[in-house]
Design a protein around this motif. Structure first.
Motif, PDB file in Angstrom:
ATOM      1  N   MET A   1       0.916  -1.228   0.022  1.00 51.63           N
ATOM      2  CA  MET A   1      -0.042  -0.012   0.160  1.00 51.63           C
ATOM      3  C   MET A   1       0.706   1.335   0.004  1.00 51.63           C
ATOM      4  O   MET A   1       0.701   2.172  -0.697  1.00 51.63           O
ATOM      5  N   ASP A   2       1.944   1.367   0.754  1.00 53.50           N
ATOM      6  CA  ASP A   2       2.682   2.485   0.799  1.00 53.50           C
ATOM      7  C   ASP A   2       3.289   2.685  -0.333  1.00 53.50           C
ATOM      8  O   ASP A   2       3.580   4.158  -0.705  1.00 53.50           O
ATOM      9  N   ASP A   3       3.927   1.707  -1.058  1.00 49.59           N
ATOM     10  CA  ASP A   3       4.840   1.759  -2.231  1.00 49.59           C
ATOM     11  C   ASP A   3       3.653   2.467  -3.406  1.00 49.59           C
ATOM     12  O   ASP A   3       4.091   3.193  -4.198  1.00 49.59           O
ATOM     13  N   ILE A  42      -3.932   9.418   2.054  1.00 48.00           N
ATOM     14  CA  ILE A  42      -4.872   8.009   2.261  1.00 48.00           C
ATOM     15  C   ILE A  42      -6.072   8.670   3.031  1.00 48.00           C
ATOM     16  O   ILE A  42      -5.718   8.806   4.201  1.00 48.00           O
ATOM     17  N   SER A  43      -7.369   8.489   2.735  1.00 49.43           N
ATOM     18  CA  SER A  43      -8.185   8.847   3.812  1.00 49.43           C
ATOM     19  C   SER A  43      -8.850   7.651   4.629  1.00 49.43           C
ATOM     20  O   SER A  43      -9.346   7.889   5.754  1.00 49.43           O
ATOM     21  N   ASN A  44      -8.882   6.493   3.565  1.00 47.81           N
ATOM     22  CA  ASN A  44      -9.736   5.520   4.571  1.00 47.81           C
ATOM     23  C   ASN A  44      -9.252   4.098   3.843  1.00 47.81           C
ATOM     24  O   ASN A  44      -8.972   3.971   2.508  1.00 47.81           O
ATOM     25  N   ARG A  45      -9.073   3.015   4.637  1.00 48.87           N
ATOM     26  CA  ARG A  45      -8.736   1.596   3.950  1.00 48.87           C
ATOM     27  C   ARG A  45      -9.941   0.738   4.575  1.00 48.87           C
ATOM     28  O   ARG A  45      -9.990   0.778   6.045  1.00 48.87           O
ATOM     29  N   ILE A  57      -8.730  -8.116   0.014  1.00 51.35           N
ATOM     30  CA  ILE A  57      -8.974  -7.075  -0.752  1.00 51.35           C
ATOM     31  C   ILE A  57      -9.659  -5.817   0.069  1.00 51.35           C
ATOM     32  O   ILE A  57     -10.158  -6.387   0.843  1.00 51.35           O
ATOM     33  N   GLU A  58      -8.912  -4.688  -0.206  1.00 53.41           N
ATOM     34  CA  GLU A  58      -9.281  -3.619   0.167  1.00 53.41           C
ATOM     35  C   GLU A  58      -9.554  -2.356  -0.534  1.00 53.41           C
ATOM     36  O   GLU A  58      -9.098  -2.411  -1.738  1.00 53.41           O
ATOM     37  N   LEU A  59     -10.711  -1.694  -0.234  1.00 48.59           N
ATOM     38  CA  LEU A  59     -11.010  -0.337  -0.878  1.00 48.59           C
ATOM     39  C   LEU A  59     -10.222   0.967  -0.003  1.00 48.59           C
ATOM     40  O   LEU A  59     -10.291   0.937   0.857  1.00 48.59           O
ATOM     41  N   THR A 124     -11.217   6.388  -4.900  1.00 51.84           N
ATOM     42  CA  THR A 124     -11.156   5.129  -4.644  1.00 51.84           C
ATOM     43  C   THR A 124     -10.435   4.139  -5.502  1.00 51.84           C
ATOM     44  O   THR A 124     -10.468   4.215  -6.834  1.00 51.84           O
ATOM     45  N   LYS A 125      -9.841   3.058  -5.066  1.00 52.36           N
ATOM     46  CA  LYS A 125      -9.309   1.725  -5.995  1.00 52.36           C
ATOM     47  C   LYS A 125      -9.334   0.634  -5.027  1.00 52.36           C
ATOM     48  O   LYS A 125      -8.880   0.635  -3.934  1.00 52.36           O
ATOM     49  N   ASN A 126      -9.740  -0.531  -5.587  1.00 52.94           N
ATOM     50  CA  ASN A 126      -9.712  -2.011  -4.886  1.00 52.94           C
ATOM     51  C   ASN A 126      -8.201  -2.561  -5.250  1.00 52.94           C
ATOM     52  O   ASN A 126      -7.853  -2.359  -6.189  1.00 52.94           O
ATOM     53  N   ILE A 127      -7.733  -2.924  -4.027  1.00 50.68           N
ATOM     54  CA  ILE A 127      -6.387  -3.668  -4.048  1.00 50.68           C
ATOM     55  C   ILE A 127      -6.277  -5.067  -3.265  1.00 50.68           C
ATOM     56  O   ILE A 127      -6.826  -4.963  -2.328  1.00 50.68           O
TER      57      ILE A 127
END
Length: 135
Positions: A1-3, A42-45, A57-59, A124-127
């Protein structure tokens, strides 16, 4: 996520710097009295799916805050709204079109300081954090 966040941040910083005539500062946190300013964070995970080792999977939600004031360029006073709208367009081009993030919010936001014009945008993005897949 950080990268992923760091790549987005550096890319946005470079994209806006090359294309804007207003010399905005792109930062990860607000700076005092520096305008125009774009704060990217980043405002939310939010977990979307958790199937153990197979899939997690995270939004991921990103927040962009654009703050501008009137600026004088070559003896001409440019309205803060004009500057903010140009920066909004550039942010949308990079994050929305080039990086394919989904824009979920885009609106002018009242500010306590009436000299500052402010726009808040959210993407937003799903990861898949297990397999490092960006959807």
């Amino acid at each position: 996520m950080d990268d992923y966040f760091e790549k987005l941040f550096q890319g946005l910083k470079e994209y806006v710097k090359k294309r804007s005539v207003y010399s905005p500062i792109v930062s990860k946190k607000a700076k005092e009295s520096v305008f125009p300013l774009i704060v990217f964070s980043i405002s939310n995970r939010v977990p979307v799916a958790n199937l153990g080792f197979y899939e997690q999977i995270e939004l991921l939600s990103f927040s962009v805050e654009i703050s501008t004031i009137d600026k004088e360029i070559d003896g001409e006073l440019i309205d803060s709204m004009v500057i903010a709208n140009e920066l909004r367009k550039l942010v949308n081009e990079y994050l929305g079109i080039m990086c394919r993030l989904k824009k979920t919010y885009d609106s002018p936001t009242p500010n306590v300081d009436t000299n500052v014009y402010r726009i808040v945008m959210r993407f937003t993005k799903n990861i898949n954090t297990t397999k490092n897949i960006i959807y």
